[in-house]
Design a protein around this motif. Structure first.
Motif, PDB file in Angstrom:
ATOM      1  N   PRO A   1       0.829  -1.211   0.000  1.00  0.00           N
ATOM      2  CA  PRO A   1       0.000   0.000   0.000  1.00  0.00           C
ATOM      3  C   PRO A   1       0.863   1.261   0.000  1.00  0.00           C
ATOM      4  N   LEU A   2       0.301   2.297  -0.552  1.00  0.00           N
ATOM      5  CA  LEU A   2       1.032   3.539  -0.750  1.00  0.00           C
ATOM      6  C   LEU A   2       1.642   4.073   0.539  1.00  0.00           C
ATOM      7  N   GLU A   3       0.887   4.047   1.634  1.00  0.00           N
ATOM      8  CA  GLU A   3       1.407   4.667   2.864  1.00  0.00           C
ATOM      9  C   GLU A   3       2.620   3.929   3.425  1.00  0.00           C
ATOM     10  N   GLU A   4       2.844   2.698   2.940  1.00  0.00           N
ATOM     11  CA  GLU A   4       4.014   1.919   3.373  1.00  0.00           C
ATOM     12  C   GLU A   4       5.221   2.165   2.468  1.00  0.00           C
ATOM     13  N   MET A   5       4.988   2.803   1.328  1.00  0.00           N
ATOM     14  CA  MET A   5       6.095   3.026   0.401  1.00  0.00           C
ATOM     15  C   MET A   5       7.028   4.075   0.982  1.00  0.00           C
ATOM     16  N   TYR A   6       8.295   3.969   0.617  1.00  0.00           N
ATOM     17  CA  TYR A   6       9.260   4.823   1.307  1.00  0.00           C
ATOM     18  C   TYR A   6      10.245   5.478   0.345  1.00  0.00           C
ATOM     19  N   TRP A   7      11.024   6.387   0.898  1.00  0.00           N
ATOM     20  CA  TRP A   7      12.136   6.998   0.178  1.00  0.00           C
ATOM     21  C   TRP A   7      13.315   7.049   1.127  1.00  0.00           C
ATOM     22  N   ALA A   8      14.514   7.116   0.571  1.00  0.00           N
ATOM     23  CA  ALA A   8      15.723   7.229   1.384  1.00  0.00           C
ATOM     24  C   ALA A   8      16.227   8.653   1.266  1.00  0.00           C
ATOM     25  N   LYS A   9      16.295   9.340   2.414  1.00  0.00           N
ATOM     26  CA  LYS A   9      16.830  10.702   2.407  1.00  0.00           C
ATOM     27  C   LYS A   9      18.314  10.649   2.071  1.00  0.00           C
ATOM     28  N   PRO A  84      13.567  18.720   2.179  1.00  0.00           N
ATOM     29  CA  PRO A  84      14.401  17.515   2.085  1.00  0.00           C
ATOM     30  C   PRO A  84      14.383  16.896   0.689  1.00  0.00           C
ATOM     31  N   LEU A  85      15.527  16.367   0.285  1.00  0.00           N
ATOM     32  CA  LEU A  85      15.637  15.631  -0.964  1.00  0.00           C
ATOM     33  C   LEU A  85      15.893  14.177  -0.626  1.00  0.00           C
ATOM     34  N   ALA A  86      15.375  13.292  -1.470  1.00  0.00           N
ATOM     35  CA  ALA A  86      15.484  11.867  -1.174  1.00  0.00           C
ATOM     36  C   ALA A  86      15.402  11.077  -2.474  1.00  0.00           C
ATOM     37  N   THR A  87      15.658   9.776  -2.359  1.00  0.00           N
ATOM     38  CA  THR A  87      15.539   8.880  -3.504  1.00  0.00           C
ATOM     39  C   THR A  87      14.381   7.923  -3.228  1.00  0.00           C
ATOM     40  N   PRO A  88      13.383   7.870  -4.107  1.00  0.00           N
ATOM     41  CA  PRO A  88      12.228   6.996  -3.852  1.00  0.00           C
ATOM     42  C   PRO A  88      12.545   5.537  -4.161  1.00  0.00           C
ATOM     43  N   GLU A  89      11.913   4.637  -3.415  1.00  0.00           N
ATOM     44  CA  GLU A  89      12.051   3.215  -3.737  1.00  0.00           C
ATOM     45  C   GLU A  89      11.316   2.942  -5.059  1.00  0.00           C
ATOM     46  N   ASP A  90      11.705   1.849  -5.728  1.00  0.00           N
ATOM     47  CA  ASP A  90      11.146   1.540  -7.046  1.00  0.00           C
ATOM     48  C   ASP A  90       9.627   1.395  -7.030  1.00  0.00           C
ATOM     49  N   ALA A  91       9.090   0.799  -5.966  1.00  0.00           N
ATOM     50  CA  ALA A  91       7.638   0.574  -5.910  1.00  0.00           C
ATOM     51  C   ALA A  91       6.881   1.902  -5.931  1.00  0.00           C
ATOM     52  N   LEU A  92       7.435   2.889  -5.238  1.00  0.00           N
ATOM     53  CA  LEU A  92       6.800   4.207  -5.184  1.00  0.00           C
ATOM     54  C   LEU A  92       6.851   4.876  -6.562  1.00  0.00           C
ATOM     55  N   VAL A  93       7.999   4.764  -7.225  1.00  0.00           N
ATOM     56  CA  VAL A  93       8.144   5.330  -8.561  1.00  0.00           C
ATOM     57  C   VAL A  93       7.151   4.679  -9.514  1.00  0.00           C
ATOM     58  N   SER A  94       7.080   3.343  -9.494  1.00  0.00           N
ATOM     59  CA  SER A  94       6.155   2.635 -10.392  1.00  0.00           C
ATOM     60  C   SER A  94       4.726   3.042 -10.115  1.00  0.00           C
ATOM     61  N   PHE A  95       4.393   3.166  -8.836  1.00  0.00           N
ATOM     62  CA  PHE A  95       3.020   3.516  -8.462  1.00  0.00           C
ATOM     63  C   PHE A  95       2.663   4.900  -8.978  1.00  0.00           C
ATOM     64  N   ILE A  96       3.512   5.874  -8.739  1.00  0.00           N
ATOM     65  CA  ILE A  96       3.216   7.245  -9.129  1.00  0.00           C
ATOM     66  C   ILE A  96       3.282   7.414 -10.643  1.00  0.00           C
ATOM     67  N   PHE A  97       4.304   6.832 -11.266  1.00  0.00           N
ATOM     68  CA  PHE A  97       4.476   7.046 -12.705  1.00  0.00           C
ATOM     69  C   PHE A  97       3.498   6.215 -13.531  1.00  0.00           C
ATOM     70  N   SER A  98       3.117   5.064 -13.007  1.00  0.00           N
ATOM     71  CA  SER A  98       2.230   4.126 -13.709  1.00  0.00           C
ATOM     72  C   SER A  98       2.241   4.296 -15.237  1.00  0.00           C
ATOM     73  N   GLY A  99       3.427   4.099 -15.808  1.00  0.00           N
ATOM     74  CA  GLY A  99       3.499   4.100 -17.273  1.00  0.00           C
ATOM     75  C   GLY A  99       3.893   5.432 -17.888  1.00  0.00           C
ATOM     76  N   ASP A 100       3.675   6.522 -17.177  1.00  0.00           N
ATOM     77  CA  ASP A 100       4.023   7.835 -17.713  1.00  0.00           C
ATOM     78  C   ASP A 100       5.325   8.288 -17.053  1.00  0.00           C
TER      79      ASP A 100
END
Length: 141
Positions: A1-9, A84-100
Motif C-alpha cells: 500500500p502507498l502509505e508503506e512506500m518509502y524513500w531514502a533521504k 528535504p531531498l530523497a531517492t524513492p524506492e522503485d515501488a513508489l516510482v512505479s506507483f506514481i508514474f504508472s506508465g508515464d
C-alpha cells in the motif's frame, strides 16, 4: 500500500508516507536535467514558506538516476532548495508514474495521507491546480 512506500533521504534515513500523516504532503519527482522541474522548484519553495513546515511537508524525490545523482548537491545549493531531498524506492516510482515517465510528477496528499491530485509537468495551469490542491490538503482535517 502507498502509505508503506518509502524513500531514502540523502542522509541515509528512510521515511514512509504514513510517518507524515497529520501534515499535507507534496512528493515531487524530479531530476537536475529537467527544465520544467527547475521551473517548479521556486514555486514549491514559495508554498513551503506560505504554509510552514508544521502544515506542509515537501519531499523532492530525485529520479534522475545514478548519473545525475552526483550533480544534486551543487544543484540544490544553487537553487537554494530548502526542503528535504530523497531517492524513492522503485515501488513508489512505479506507483506514481504508472506508465508515464515524464517529469516532474507532483503528487499532493491530504493530512490523512490520501492522494488529492497527481500532476505531470509544470506551467501556469499546473501551478494553479497545484495551489488549489495544496490549499485543500492543508485545510483537510
Amino acid at each position: 500500500p502507498l502509505e508503506e512506500m518509502y524513500w531514502a533521504k540523502f542522509d541515509g534515513q528512510t521515511q514512509k508516507l504514513k510517518e507524515l500523516q497529520g501534515k499535507a504532503v507534496i512528493l515531487d519527482f524530479w531530476a537536475t536535467y529537467c527544465p520544467p522541474c527547475i521551473e517548479e522548484i521556486p514555486h514549491l519553495k514559495e508554498l513551503q514558506k506560505k504554509y510552514g513546515k508544521e502544515n506542509l511537508e515537501i519531499i523532492g524525490l530525485h529520479v534522475g538516476g545514478d548519473e545525475d545523482r552526483p550533480k544534486v548537491p551543487a544543484f540544490s545549493e544553487r537553487l537554494k532548495i530548502d526542503y528535504p531531498l530523497a531517492t524513492p524506492e522503485d515501488a513508489l516510482v512505479s506507483f506514481i508514474f504508472s506508465g508515464d515517465t515524464a517529469i516532474p510528477q507532483t503528487a499532493v496528499f491530504d493530512r490523512k495521507g490520501k492522494m488529492i491530485i497527481k500532476i505531470t509537468g509544470f506551467n501556469a495551469e499546473v501551478k494553479k491546480q497545484l495551489d488549489e490542491a495544496v490549499e485543500q490538503a492543508v485545510n483537510s482535517k
